[in-house]
Design an enzyme around this catalytic site. Structure first.
Site, mmCIF file in Angstrom:
data_model
loop_
_atom_site.group_PDB
_atom_site.id
_atom_site.type_symbol
_atom_site.label_atom_id
_atom_site.label_comp_id
_atom_site.label_asym_id
_atom_site.label_seq_id
_atom_site.Cartn_x
_atom_site.Cartn_y
_atom_site.Cartn_z
ATOM 1 N N ASP A 13 -1.543 -8.502 62.906
ATOM 2 C CA ASP A 13 -0.595 -7.914 63.855
ATOM 3 C C ASP A 13 -0.307 -6.442 63.574
ATOM 4 O OD1 ASP A 13 -0.425 -10.459 64.986
ATOM 5 O OD2 ASP A 13 1.218 -11.033 63.651
ATOM 6 N N LYS A 16 -4.149 -4.018 66.119
ATOM 7 C CA LYS A 16 -5.603 -3.916 66.275
ATOM 8 C C LYS A 16 -6.009 -3.887 67.752
ATOM 9 C CE LYS A 16 -6.096 -7.678 63.869
ATOM 10 N NZ LYS A 16 -4.708 -7.887 63.411
ATOM 11 N N GLY A 40 -3.782 -12.908 68.273
ATOM 12 C CA GLY A 40 -3.112 -12.498 69.504
ATOM 13 C C GLY A 40 -3.120 -10.989 69.524
ATOM 14 N N HIS A 41 -3.927 -10.397 70.400
ATOM 15 C CA HIS A 41 -4.074 -8.943 70.426
ATOM 16 C C HIS A 41 -3.497 -8.403 71.732
ATOM 17 C CE1 HIS A 41 -7.634 -9.111 67.333
ATOM 18 N NE2 HIS A 41 -6.528 -9.688 66.912
ATOM 19 N N GLN A 224 -6.885 -11.186 62.473
ATOM 20 C CA GLN A 224 -6.089 -11.398 61.247
ATOM 21 C C GLN A 224 -6.114 -10.111 60.394
ATOM 22 O OE1 GLN A 224 -8.448 -14.313 62.095
ATOM 23 N NE2 GLN A 224 -6.723 -14.690 63.401
HETATM 24 P P1 GDP Z 1 -2.806 -7.224 66.634
HETATM 25 O O1 GDP Z 1 -2.810 -8.685 66.385
HETATM 26 O O2 GDP Z 1 -3.146 -6.447 65.403
HETATM 27 O O3 GDP Z 1 -3.634 -6.798 67.813
HETATM 28 O O4 GDP Z 1 -1.298 -6.847 66.972
HETATM 29 P P2 GDP Z 1 -0.318 -7.624 68.007
HETATM 30 O O5 GDP Z 1 -0.742 -7.258 69.394
HETATM 31 O O6 GDP Z 1 -0.198 -9.047 67.660
HETATM 32 O O7 GDP Z 1 1.070 -6.971 67.632
HETATM 33 C C1 GDP Z 1 1.284 -5.599 67.720
HETATM 34 C C2 GDP Z 1 2.464 -5.348 68.676
HETATM 35 O O8 GDP Z 1 2.912 -4.017 68.518
HETATM 36 C C3 GDP Z 1 2.081 -5.481 70.137
HETATM 37 O O9 GDP Z 1 3.196 -5.929 70.845
HETATM 38 C C4 GDP Z 1 1.753 -4.048 70.554
HETATM 39 O O10 GDP Z 1 1.951 -3.813 71.928
HETATM 40 C C5 GDP Z 1 2.749 -3.292 69.731
HETATM 41 N N1 GDP Z 1 2.322 -1.944 69.311
HETATM 42 C C6 GDP Z 1 1.089 -1.509 68.931
HETATM 43 N N2 GDP Z 1 1.149 -0.226 68.528
HETATM 44 C C7 GDP Z 1 2.438 0.153 68.668
HETATM 45 C C8 GDP Z 1 3.146 1.352 68.363
HETATM 46 O O11 GDP Z 1 2.590 2.327 67.881
HETATM 47 N N3 GDP Z 1 4.490 1.354 68.612
HETATM 48 C C9 GDP Z 1 5.145 0.278 69.121
HETATM 49 N N4 GDP Z 1 6.456 0.378 69.316
HETATM 50 N N5 GDP Z 1 4.509 -0.876 69.402
HETATM 51 C C10 GDP Z 1 3.185 -0.926 69.167
HETATM 52 P P1 IMO Z 2 -3.997 -11.341 64.635
HETATM 53 O O1 IMO Z 2 -5.488 -11.214 64.914
HETATM 54 C C1 IMO Z 2 -0.845 -12.845 62.019
HETATM 55 C C2 IMO Z 2 -1.556 -16.706 60.033
HETATM 56 C C3 IMO Z 2 -0.704 -17.864 60.469
HETATM 57 C C4 IMO Z 2 -0.617 -18.628 59.160
HETATM 58 C C5 IMO Z 2 -2.015 -18.427 58.574
HETATM 59 C C6 IMO Z 2 -2.964 -19.594 58.808
HETATM 60 O O2 IMO Z 2 -3.166 -11.392 65.851
HETATM 61 O O3 IMO Z 2 -3.573 -10.299 63.656
HETATM 62 P P2 IMO Z 2 -4.257 -20.446 60.977
HETATM 63 O O4 IMO Z 2 -3.749 -20.952 62.281
HETATM 64 O O5 IMO Z 2 -5.166 -19.277 61.070
HETATM 65 O O6 IMO Z 2 -4.845 -21.546 60.136
HETATM 66 O O7 IMO Z 2 -2.929 -19.992 60.177
HETATM 67 O O8 IMO Z 2 -2.529 -17.262 59.177
HETATM 68 N N1 IMO Z 2 -2.282 -16.010 61.134
HETATM 69 C C7 IMO Z 2 -1.943 -14.805 61.633
HETATM 70 N N2 IMO Z 2 -0.887 -14.009 61.356
HETATM 71 N N3 IMO Z 2 -1.780 -12.446 62.915
HETATM 72 C C8 IMO Z 2 -2.848 -13.219 63.175
HETATM 73 O O9 IMO Z 2 -3.870 -12.802 63.963
HETATM 74 C C9 IMO Z 2 -2.954 -14.473 62.553
HETATM 75 N N4 IMO Z 2 -3.843 -15.484 62.609
HETATM 76 C C10 IMO Z 2 -3.430 -16.404 61.720
HETATM 77 O O10 IMO Z 2 0.563 -17.448 60.901
HETATM 78 O O11 IMO Z 2 0.294 -18.012 58.299
HETATM 79 MG MG MG Z 3 -1.592 -10.345 66.650
#
Ligand code: GDP
Ligand code: IMO
Ligand code: MG
Length: 441
Positions: A13, A16, A40-41, A224
């Site tokens: 998170d 990415k 979840g991206h 991840q």
């Molecule tokens: P990922 O799993 O690495 O793709 O990240 P996620 O999408 O799960 O979580 C990142 C969250 O931060 C999302 O809601 C993005 O829209 C948000 N986000 C990404 N970059 C920025 C930033 O520079 N500032 C803010 N405020 N939010 C951001």
């Molecule tokens: P992105 O790509 C954050 C965590 C779960 C749990 C552990 C194992 O969005 O960054 P699993 O279901 O994979 O067996 O769970 O890994 N986890 C993540 N945490 N971002 C993710 O993906 C994750 N994918 C798995 O919360 O702790």
């Molecule tokens: Mg994510």
């Protein structure tokens, strides 16, 4: 040709999805190489938010090949829904390619994920996403998994489903549960959904290496993050795949010498969703504030993410282990308003443990065992916050010269401490809220 890996340096998170979307502008193909819909991206474009779990984030750009590679695990029903969701949103999915070597997550994998988690004692629960990731990778390693390519062979598919159901029932029994699985309807439903996916199914390494040979740009989108990696991470509080850069090659089929750049995404603070040790975690009001301001709720499960100060022991280790060439720093806007910030630059461990492990009492790199990690006390450096920036000020930022001095100091400290340079700074969710410091975006 440039082949770039984009990956997480923390516990996932990091942003990415957003950075993939930025880099995807110049890519011909974007590839997921591990994990599944535990990811979840998020991509935000022109006020519209897209949340993707399986399809590479580059798909939003419209005219890219979006490859779900060999090393991934695919829930075919989830993938079908995601393709429909994209089409409904006006995104063309014709460029989506599904590797025939990827493994299929079956409904019984999800049931077993839940049962395994329930069977873990308090304190030992992983906090999985419940998407069946672990059990599917278990079947893969046990060489009984069902691969996407099996969808083309009905007799083989039937045998494999029967075998999978039988194994799942046995595994359920071992945990004291009688799993009710209707084998016939599982096969029927899988065959139906498989028919809709088959037009996308290819030998992905063959296709990708063709692109490499013809000089195309490829972006490998990690899911991840380094500390969820099954080897490098906080085992057993990890996911079941390899999330480090080395696996990008194995999981895509593109040879290691064809990879030119490895960009690590660093969130300006640290978050973790699920269980497991977290040295810089803030269990106080400051942690709550970061959580609220950063909207730190899981993209996949909506669980609140635990928040803490930036941990450079993690990022430093990640830079080394992944041969990271440069960094993208995200969510710096979330930290505005704090007078002071802390950055963890090392861990202190008790003398006895240090001697036991053949280490010094100050660690610069992440320890190999969580028992040792639990004893680690973060060593902090206190730095000034960028209090002058409020919500709307970020909208006016166009270049490095508009960034507050305290943030530039924060960035310099990161670069110095982890021995890498920051190429991208992100200060908001939208595409425009991004600065390219390297000049090559
Ligand atoms: P990922 O799993 O690495 O793709 O990240 P996620 O999408 O799960 O979580 C990142 C969250 O931060 C999302 O809601 C993005 O829209 C948000 N986000 C990404 N970059 C920025 C930033 O520079 N500032 C803010 N405020 N939010 C951001
Ligand atoms: P992105 O790509 C954050 C965590 C779960 C749990 C552990 C194992 O969005 O960054 P699993 O279901 O994979 O067996 O769970 O890994 N986890 C993540 N945490 N971002 C993710 O993906 C994750 N994918 C798995 O919360 O702790
Ligand atoms: Mg994510």
């Amino acid at each position: 040709m440039v082949c770039t890996i984009l990956m997480g340096t923390q516990w996932g998170d990091e942003g990415k999805g957003k950075i993939t979307d930025i880099l995807a502008e110049k890519a011909d193909a974007v590839v997921r190489y591990q994990g599944g819909n535990n990811a979840g991206h998020t991509i935000v474009v022109g006020g519209r938010t897209f949340k993707l779990h399986l399809v590479p984030s580059g798909v939003i750009r419209g005219n890219k090949m979006a490859v779900i590679g060999d090393g991934t695990v695919i829930d075919p029903w989830v993938l079908k829904n995601e393709l429909d969701y994209l089409e409904d949103a006006g995104i063309n999915t014709a460029g989506v390619v599904i590797s025939d070597r990827a493994h299929l997550i079956m409904p019984y994998h999800k049931q077993l994920d839940g049962l395994q988690e329930a069977a873990r004692k308090d304190g030992g629960k992983v906090g999985t996403t419940g998407r069946g990731i672990g059990p599917c990778y278990q079947d893969k390693a046990a060489r009984v998994g069902i691969r996407v390519g099996d969808l083309r062979y009905p007799t083989l598919l039937k045998e494999k489903v029967e075998n999978g159901v039988r194994n799942a029932i046995l595994a359920g029994n071992a945990m004291g549960v009688d799993l009710e699985i209707d084998e016939v309807s599982v096969l029927r439903s899988l065959t139906e959904v498989g028919m809709t996916l088959l037009p996308h199914v290819r030998d992905a390494p063959l296709l990708l290496n063709g692109l490499v040979e013809s000089g195309k740009n490829i972006l490998l989108e990690g899911a991840q993050g380094t500390f969820l990696d099954i080897d490098r991470g906080t085992y057993p509080f990890v996911t079941s795949s390899s999330c480090t850069a080395g696996y990008a090659s194995a999981g895509s089929g593109i040879g290691p010498f064809d990879i030119d750049r490895i960009m690590g995404v660093v969130k300006a603070y640290t978050t973790r969703v699920g269980e497991g040790p977290f040295p810089t975690e803030l269990k106080d009001e400051v942690g709550k504030l970061i959580q609220e301001r950063g909207g730190e709720y899981g993209t996949t499960t909506n669980r609140p993410r635990r928040c803490g100060w930036l941990d450079l022991v993690m990022v430093r280790s990640s830079v080394r282990w992944n041969s990271i060439t440069d960094l993208a720093l995200t969510k710096v806007d979330v930290l505005s308003g704090f007078n002071d910030l802390k950055i963890c630059t090392g861990y202190r461990i008790p003398l006895e443990d240090a001697e036991n492990h053949g280490l010094g009492t100050e660690l610069r790199y992440f320890p190999s065992h969580i028992k040792l990690l639990e004893k680690a006390t973060p060593v902090y450096k206190k730095v000034k916050g960028w209090t002058e920036m409020t919500g709307d000020d970020w909208k006016l930022v166009k270049g490095q010269e508009d960034l507050p001095g305290a943030l530039l100091d924060y960035m310099s400290m990161i670069e110095r401490e982890v021995n890498s340079s920051i190429s991208i700074v992100s200060f908001g969710r939208e595409r425009e809220h991004t600065i390219d410091l390297s000049g090559d975006l």
